[in-house]
Design a protein around this motif. Sequence first.
Motif, PDB file in Angstrom:
ATOM      1  N   GLN A 138      -0.276  -3.828   0.832  1.00 40.50           N
ATOM      2  CA  GLN A 138       0.567  -4.094  -0.335  1.00 40.50           C
ATOM      3  C   GLN A 138      -0.233  -4.706  -1.483  1.00 40.50           C
ATOM      4  O   GLN A 138       0.019  -4.404  -2.658  1.00 40.50           O
ATOM      5  N   ARG A 139      -1.221  -5.541  -1.169  1.00 36.39           N
ATOM      6  CA  ARG A 139      -1.965  -6.260  -2.204  1.00 36.39           C
ATOM      7  C   ARG A 139      -2.795  -5.328  -3.099  1.00 36.39           C
ATOM      8  O   ARG A 139      -3.196  -5.715  -4.203  1.00 36.39           O
ATOM      9  N   GLY A 195      -1.639  -2.561  -4.413  1.00 39.17           N
ATOM     10  CA  GLY A 195      -0.764  -1.936  -5.396  1.00 39.17           C
ATOM     11  C   GLY A 195      -0.518  -0.455  -5.144  1.00 39.17           C
ATOM     12  O   GLY A 195      -0.966   0.124  -4.155  1.00 39.17           O
ATOM     13  N   GLN A 196       0.195   0.140  -6.094  1.00 38.20           N
ATOM     14  CA  GLN A 196       0.564   1.560  -6.002  1.00 38.20           C
ATOM     15  C   GLN A 196      -0.154   2.288  -7.132  1.00 38.20           C
ATOM     16  O   GLN A 196       0.185   2.134  -8.311  1.00 38.20           O
ATOM     17  N   LEU A 197      -1.148   3.096  -6.768  1.00 34.07           N
ATOM     18  CA  LEU A 197      -2.083   3.623  -7.760  1.00 34.07           C
ATOM     19  C   LEU A 197      -2.161   5.137  -7.747  1.00 34.07           C
ATOM     20  O   LEU A 197      -2.038   5.786  -6.712  1.00 34.07           O
ATOM     21  N   GLY A 251       1.218  -0.690  -0.207  1.00 33.92           N
ATOM     22  CA  GLY A 251       0.765  -0.061  -1.430  1.00 33.92           C
ATOM     23  C   GLY A 251       0.475   1.396  -1.132  1.00 33.92           C
ATOM     24  O   GLY A 251       0.718   1.883  -0.019  1.00 33.92           O
ATOM     25  N   GLU A 293      -1.702   2.300 -12.462  1.00 37.09           N
ATOM     26  CA  GLU A 293      -0.548   1.875 -11.682  1.00 37.09           C
ATOM     27  C   GLU A 293       0.588   2.889 -11.842  1.00 37.09           C
ATOM     28  O   GLU A 293       0.895   3.337 -12.946  1.00 37.09           O
ATOM     29  N   CYS A 319       7.145   2.457  -0.643  1.00 42.27           N
ATOM     30  CA  CYS A 319       6.215   1.323  -0.624  1.00 42.27           C
ATOM     31  C   CYS A 319       6.953  -0.017  -0.647  1.00 42.27           C
ATOM     32  O   CYS A 319       6.591  -0.953   0.070  1.00 42.27           O
ATOM     33  N   LYS A 320       8.002  -0.102  -1.464  1.00 46.73           N
ATOM     34  CA  LYS A 320       8.764  -1.355  -1.553  1.00 46.73           C
ATOM     35  C   LYS A 320       9.418  -1.681  -0.219  1.00 46.73           C
ATOM     36  O   LYS A 320       9.337  -2.818   0.275  1.00 46.73           O
ATOM     37  N   LYS A 327       4.283   4.193 -12.190  1.00 46.57           N
ATOM     38  CA  LYS A 327       5.486   3.639 -12.813  1.00 46.57           C
ATOM     39  C   LYS A 327       6.670   4.533 -12.467  1.00 46.57           C
ATOM     40  O   LYS A 327       6.541   5.754 -12.414  1.00 46.57           O
ATOM     41  N   ARG A 356      -2.180   4.970  -2.571  1.00 41.41           N
ATOM     42  CA  ARG A 356      -3.129   5.570  -3.499  1.00 41.41           C
ATOM     43  C   ARG A 356      -2.961   7.079  -3.395  1.00 41.41           C
ATOM     44  O   ARG A 356      -3.150   7.662  -2.326  1.00 41.41           O
TER      45      ARG A 356
END
Length: 368
Positions: A341-342, A344-346, A276, A356, A270-271, A358, A278
Amino acid sequence: MDISTLGEFGLIDRLTAHLPLKNTSTIHGVGDDCAVLHYPDTEVLVTTDMLMEGVHFDLTYTDLKHLGYKSAMVNISDVFAMNGTPRQITVSLALSKRFSVEDMELFYEGLRMACDKWGVDIVGGDTTSSYTGLAISITCIGEARKEDIVYRNGAKNTDLVCVSGDLGAAYMGLQLLEREKSVYYSQLDDLQKKIQKAKADGDQKLVASLQAQIANLANPDFAGKEYLLQRQLQAEARGDIVQKLRQAGIHPTAMMDISDGLSSELMHICKQSQTGCRIYEKELPIDYQTAVMAEEMEMNVTTCALNGGEDYELLFTVPIGDLEKVRAIDDVHIIGHITEQRFGQLLVTRDGQEFELKAQGWNPLKEQ
């Protein structure tokens, strides 16, 4: 046989004798200052991994044959993760005096088994002494056409997130081995204290009985947990999945192998892709033995699957248009999708909550 009996070059000659070359790109292997390779029409892929005793492996429960196999496979896996074909490896070892020639022959037997499985040539390396244990450095060289290479930065919004195999088993295998190691040393210490007391009391019959108990300590009962041990001790590179994707006409948009944990690897994708994601807890592939072991150790099995590491499965993204093709491939699981991207990574839990992701996977440089 003591390694000093052979010396460095004698050991190398003994370990690398009778290594047939399998690849036309290998012009010359072991025996000179350099191997000679020839890649006229393809891109060359190069990856290196270091494995340190006490950090990456524990010889209390890892035998040298399995260690050799795993050392090769973790490098071969990196080439497959780029959608390439592994061709050669070099092997460098730092050895302490406690290792014998026969120990290193076992290590090389494992190396050869891994290389033979994927048609890889062993073409060189180095050996030196070590004061702190065994250190292993392996470089794997592979090839791929420029248009076939898959990087981490190609994931796009709406792509499907897929993984091969199952997750968390290698980590649970490690937890099992560490638990048995702790039990072993605790019981060993207790028995040794009893032996000292029995000797002081002159009770030789009790001493013999206690010594017999020590001999049986190294044989814990792993019945029903064999898969977990295999996943930890005998890593497998998923070249079969790469082959299936090619046969299905699927070109992943991003891909990497899962060495440090699913969460960490997915966040890398993702980075670098500036997206982002899901993913869905209910879609995470988890083996029955993994779930049972996690419950036995009072651990959250989803956490183990997300952060355990050393699965060496492939994590990849594909365009949503390849949905039916992916579904038709055995041992591949769709676990989510890429988003903007907005967002997030969920992680979406079984009851619909969103958390989120981690990066809690393996980090060799993290302070303990």
